[in-house]
Design a protein around this motif. Sequence first.
Motif, mmCIF file in Angstrom:
data_model
loop_
_atom_site.group_PDB
_atom_site.id
_atom_site.type_symbol
_atom_site.label_atom_id
_atom_site.label_comp_id
_atom_site.label_asym_id
_atom_site.label_seq_id
_atom_site.Cartn_x
_atom_site.Cartn_y
_atom_site.Cartn_z
ATOM 1 N N GLY A 117 65.569 84.754 29.759
ATOM 2 C CA GLY A 117 64.971 83.741 30.634
ATOM 3 C C GLY A 117 65.878 82.548 30.874
ATOM 4 O O GLY A 117 65.486 81.567 31.503
ATOM 5 N N LYS A 118 67.118 82.627 30.356
ATOM 6 C CA LYS A 118 68.016 81.469 30.393
ATOM 7 C C LYS A 118 68.306 80.984 31.824
ATOM 8 O O LYS A 118 68.216 79.789 32.094
ATOM 9 N N ALA A 119 68.616 81.936 32.707
ATOM 10 C CA ALA A 119 68.960 81.559 34.080
ATOM 11 C C ALA A 119 67.802 80.810 34.734
ATOM 12 O O ALA A 119 67.994 79.800 35.401
ATOM 13 N N MET A 120 66.612 81.293 34.481
ATOM 14 C CA MET A 120 65.429 80.682 35.066
ATOM 15 C C MET A 120 65.205 79.281 34.483
ATOM 16 O O MET A 120 64.899 78.340 35.205
ATOM 17 N N GLU A 121 65.403 79.191 33.165
ATOM 18 C CA GLU A 121 65.242 77.892 32.515
ATOM 19 C C GLU A 121 66.247 76.879 33.048
ATOM 20 O O GLU A 121 65.922 75.719 33.260
ATOM 21 N N ASP A 122 67.495 77.351 33.250
ATOM 22 C CA ASP A 122 68.536 76.470 33.761
ATOM 23 C C ASP A 122 68.144 75.909 35.116
ATOM 24 O O ASP A 122 68.323 74.742 35.400
ATOM 25 N N ARG A 123 67.616 76.805 35.932
ATOM 26 C CA ARG A 123 67.257 76.364 37.262
ATOM 27 C C ARG A 123 66.065 75.399 37.208
ATOM 28 O O ARG A 123 66.028 74.407 37.926
ATOM 29 N N ALA A 124 65.139 75.707 36.292
ATOM 30 C CA ALA A 124 63.970 74.828 36.146
ATOM 31 C C ALA A 124 64.407 73.435 35.708
ATOM 32 O O ALA A 124 63.833 72.434 36.116
ATOM 33 N N ALA A 125 65.458 73.398 34.880
ATOM 34 C CA ALA A 125 65.938 72.108 34.388
ATOM 35 C C ALA A 125 66.637 71.323 35.493
ATOM 36 O O ALA A 125 66.624 70.100 35.507
ATOM 37 N N ALA A 126 67.243 72.059 36.443
ATOM 38 C CA ALA A 126 68.011 71.402 37.498
ATOM 39 C C ALA A 126 67.127 70.852 38.613
ATOM 40 O O ALA A 126 67.572 70.050 39.417
ATOM 41 N N CYS A 127 65.884 71.310 38.671
ATOM 42 C CA CYS A 127 65.047 70.848 39.767
ATOM 43 C C CYS A 127 63.961 69.916 39.266
ATOM 44 O O CYS A 127 63.616 69.911 38.093
ATOM 45 N N ASN A 128 63.438 69.133 40.169
ATOM 46 C CA ASN A 128 62.348 68.236 39.811
ATOM 47 C C ASN A 128 61.031 68.941 40.046
ATOM 48 O O ASN A 128 60.909 69.747 40.964
ATOM 49 N N GLU A 129 60.069 68.609 39.221
ATOM 50 C CA GLU A 129 58.725 69.090 39.460
ATOM 51 C C GLU A 129 57.920 67.898 39.986
ATOM 52 O O GLU A 129 57.748 66.907 39.285
ATOM 53 N N ILE A 130 57.499 67.998 41.230
ATOM 54 C CA ILE A 130 56.820 66.870 41.855
ATOM 55 C C ILE A 130 55.310 67.091 41.793
ATOM 56 O O ILE A 130 54.815 68.127 42.247
ATOM 57 N N HIS A 131 54.604 66.132 41.216
ATOM 58 C CA HIS A 131 53.163 66.275 41.031
ATOM 59 C C HIS A 131 52.373 65.856 42.265
ATOM 60 O O HIS A 131 52.612 64.810 42.844
ATOM 61 N N VAL A 132 51.426 66.702 42.625
ATOM 62 C CA VAL A 132 50.527 66.405 43.730
ATOM 63 C C VAL A 132 49.140 66.191 43.129
ATOM 64 O O VAL A 132 48.575 67.098 42.522
ATOM 65 N N GLY A 133 48.621 64.994 43.260
ATOM 66 C CA GLY A 133 47.318 64.673 42.673
ATOM 67 C C GLY A 133 46.173 65.191 43.525
ATOM 68 O O GLY A 133 46.381 65.782 44.585
ATOM 69 N N ILE A 134 44.969 64.937 43.045
ATOM 70 C CA ILE A 134 43.778 65.333 43.793
ATOM 71 C C ILE A 134 43.693 64.512 45.072
ATOM 72 O O ILE A 134 43.925 63.305 45.052
ATOM 73 N N ALA A 135 43.390 65.183 46.176
ATOM 74 C CA ALA A 135 43.317 64.543 47.493
ATOM 75 C C ALA A 135 44.659 63.942 47.897
ATOM 76 O O ALA A 135 44.719 62.867 48.480
ATOM 77 N N GLU A 136 45.737 64.650 47.560
ATOM 78 C CA GLU A 136 47.084 64.206 47.926
ATOM 79 C C GLU A 136 47.845 65.355 48.569
ATOM 80 O O GLU A 136 47.494 66.518 48.379
ATOM 81 N N LEU A 137 48.919 65.009 49.274
ATOM 82 C CA LEU A 137 49.832 66.047 49.743
ATOM 83 C C LEU A 137 51.248 65.527 49.586
ATOM 84 O O LEU A 137 51.491 64.330 49.677
ATOM 85 N N LYS A 138 52.179 66.463 49.318
ATOM 86 C CA LYS A 138 53.579 66.083 49.192
ATOM 87 C C LYS A 138 54.481 67.168 49.737
ATOM 88 O O LYS A 138 54.112 68.339 49.789
ATOM 89 N N ILE A 139 55.671 66.734 50.137
ATOM 90 C CA ILE A 139 56.673 67.634 50.709
ATOM 91 C C ILE A 139 57.859 67.649 49.761
ATOM 92 O O ILE A 139 58.187 66.633 49.148
ATOM 93 N N ALA A 140 58.530 68.800 49.643
ATOM 94 C CA ALA A 140 59.741 68.867 48.817
ATOM 95 C C ALA A 140 60.739 69.835 49.447
ATOM 96 O O ALA A 140 60.371 70.704 50.240
ATOM 97 N N ARG A 141 62.015 69.644 49.103
ATOM 98 C CA ARG A 141 63.074 70.549 49.550
ATOM 99 C C ARG A 141 63.653 71.256 48.343
ATOM 100 O O ARG A 141 63.542 70.782 47.228
#
Lengths: 207, 175
Positions: B6-30
């Motif tokens: 799972g290392k490759a996947m973990e590496d990629r997960a570490a390199a990207c941000n996880e952006i939280h979308v709350g209740i009654a919210e919307l967000k865009i990401a690239r």
Amino acid sequence: MTEHGGIPEFQIDALQEVSNIGLGNAVTALAELLNKKVDISVPKAYFIELERVFSLVGGLEEAVACVNLILEGDISGTVMFIFTDKSAFKLVDMLTGQETGTTVELDAMGASAVQEIGNILTGSFINAIGGMTGLVMQTTVPMYAFDMMGAILSASIVASGHYDDKVLVIETLFFQENDHIKGHFFLLPETGALNKLFEAIGIPAEC
Amino acid sequence: MQLSPGKAMEDRAAACNEIHVGIAELKIARQPDRLITLGLGSCVGVALHDPATMIGGLLHIMLPESSQFNNVNKPAKFADLGIPLLVSEIRRSGGKINNLRAKIAGGAQMFSGLNEKFVLNIGERNICVTRKTLKSLGIRIVAEEVGGRRGRTMILDTVTGQVHIRTVGVRLKVI
């Protein structure tokens, strides 16, 4: 005067005081049931944004057991009891006289035990308030869920008809010191319902 | 150092941000970021993804329709207003409406022992209006994980367009 979404401070104080009496009665019932001392924190009334209700309890993905009852009569609203998964397991052990740690998941029996606790707590809560104010209240059959806190809380808030961005919440933490049981009590009154309560306890609805 | 599968996947997960979308919210990401919304119960999560530009959007709605309310100051709370808003935000960020693929999750019935006074089937109505609104915008639903009795967490990967679904006591599911 500080306002809580149109509810003046003295009415917030009154709500907290009434809840304190109701919940004092409720924990006495729970203590008798469990044969252990149960404490509560001083109830707090908040008029807050929906999203902030969740942060009162904990993580949105945390597994919790929730009992949800609807209040009808002179004061209508929704009552919710939320226990963390571990607290719910311990409650079931205490109720059934098993050693702590025996229950590790909630089967139908466990679920109905938790539901019954919610029922008893709510019953004694409204009896105390009814006795004090002369108001008539009934509860409906409790509903039950065990799942992610965020999913349960949002579903019950929406289903209880609280669609506004802000809600009035009366919150208490109750706990059993030795066994580390923690539960949350929430009362979400319907807005119109409060004036009857204020009248009954001799506080002008508007001033 | 040992490399786990799972290392490759973990590496990629570490390199990207996880952006939280709350209740009654919307967000865009690239890409390479991910969008996450926690604890969908009767609420519905709508993930839109443009595979060409790797732009994605996530919306967490609570209610089906805004028409019965006078005072709507949070359009992302409603399926009928939130979805068009999500689409226009994606277009503003450079995504193309014709490329968009939708994945939806949530709309569960959380409580057992329901009584009639309770507003029934709010989850079902959320799903229904979500489908209808997407259809009217010409956006195809390519996958869904809806209904049932369980709460869900939804994670959109803007690189692959995959949506990961997390539930209590069940393994991660990819749709």
